[in-house]
Design a protein around this motif. Structure first.
Motif: not given
Length: 355
Positions: A251, A254, A258, A313-314, A317-318, A320-321, A333, A337
């Motif tokens: 994160p 990113l 992004v 990329a979104g 991010d999801r 990764a979180k 993640a 990436l």
């Protein structure tokens, strides 16, 4: 005539017993901070040897975008205190003095006082940066531009610096160091200074270089993005591995990634509709030195694919979180990436993306 910073340093003759005659004005500019700094330091040292005991610095302060040109003009024409000679520095990060600053510099160069020398340094430079003011400096003084050292030029630069420090290394050892620092001149300079302390005077071979030099490559997100946009897939994978080993979090990377993907998507849409790409570069404040990188990236992918990269990329991010959707793969993640950035770098790698 435009010089390399190293040529300017040699001209100043700091290693000679007699001080060199200082020119009335110098302009040192370019995107390589180390080379600009060292050339400017050489001018300062030469000025001290030549009896320029005073030094004044003019640069933007606070919310100002430019130096105080009125104060500079007054200082350039004011008599020196105690009859000493002065070196006056003007720092222009943008490389553009504007109309007012240009007039002040041109006026000085038209009739430079004998007791004043002018040093202008700039962090950005291209053919568009020059003008009457830089031409005026060139007529009475010297201009040195620190262009970015290209990958194939780096070994020669390293070898020259090794020799200047009294070191000898074979071709394999020089290439070894070039591979490690990956274009970071400051890192290369630091490692060479360390080698000067640790070397036993023998010719350095690749094995000895490995023993003495730490891996100085900086796997930061800015250079990761540059490698991605430049289509350097192998570099992308290596940098990601380095970032992961250093404990970085996906994160945290990113945000910049992004932003660059969105910027490329915007440029691609302008290009697709036949718009003025040069104007869009200016609107997005993309430096001249960076524009070729974006142009190469735009040649690899059409506008719809750039939009797809932003959406991907979104998804990364999801993941990764810990908010990945059911069935989304890969769950790692970092792997997600890497697949995204390799797809940006190499069109054939787009098949790696899911969905």
């Amino acid at each position: 005539m435009e010089l390399r910073p190293e040529q300017l340093v040699a001209q100043l003759g700091l290693d000679k017993p007699e001080p060199a005659r200082l020119a009335p004005a110098y302009l040192i500019a370019g995107p390589e901070p180390l080379r600009v700094l060292e050339a400017a330091d050489a001018v300062r040292a030469a000025a001290r040897r030549a009896g320029f005991a005073e030094r004044e610095v003019f640069e933007a302060e606070g919310n100002q975008r430019e130096p105080d040109w009125n104060a500079l003009s007054a200082s350039l024409r004011a008599p020196s205190l105690f009859a000493s000679r002065r070196l006056i520095e003007v720092r222009l990060p943008s490389g553009k003095p504007g109309k007012e600053g240009s007039e002040v510099i041109v006026d000085f160069c038209a009739d430079p006082p004998a007791d004043v020398a002018l040093l202008v340094t700039a962090g950005e430079w291209s053919k568009q940066h020059g003008g009457k003011w830089s031409e005026a400096i060139g007529r009475i003084g010297q201009i040195a531009v620190a262009w970015t050292i290209k990958p194939h030029e780096l070994p020669e630069w390293i070898e020259r610096r090794l020799r200047a420090r009294g070191l000898r290394a074979d071709h394999a050892a020089v290439q070894n160091l070039a591979d490690r620092v990956e274009g970071n001149l400051l890192a290369a300079a630091q490692e060479i200074d360390k080698l000067a302390l640790l070397s036993d005077g023998q010719v350095l071979d690749s094995q000895r270089m490995d023993e003495l030099v730490a891996d100085a490559a900086r796997f930061d997100v800015f250079r990761l993005v540059d490698a991605t946009m430049n289509g350097q897939g192998a570099q992308v994978s290596r940098m990601l591995a380095g970032l992961r080993a250093e404990g970085e979090a996906v994160p945290g990377l990113l945000g910049m990634i992004v932003m660059e993907l969105q910027r490329a998507a915007s440029l691609a849409r302008v290009q697709e509709r036949g718009g003025n790409l040069a104007s869009e570069f200016k609107a997005q404040r993309i430096w001249d030195s960076k524009q070729p990188m974006y142009r190469r990236a735009l040649q690899r992918h059409a506008a719809p694919r750039w939009d797809a990269f932003v959406a991907e990329a979104g998804r990364v991010d999801r993941i990764a979180k810990g908010r990945g959707r059911m069935g989304e793969e890969p769950a790692d993640a970092w792997l997600a990436l890497e697949r995204l950035l390799l797809a940006v770098a190499e069109p054939r790698a787009a098949r790696l993306l899911v969905g």
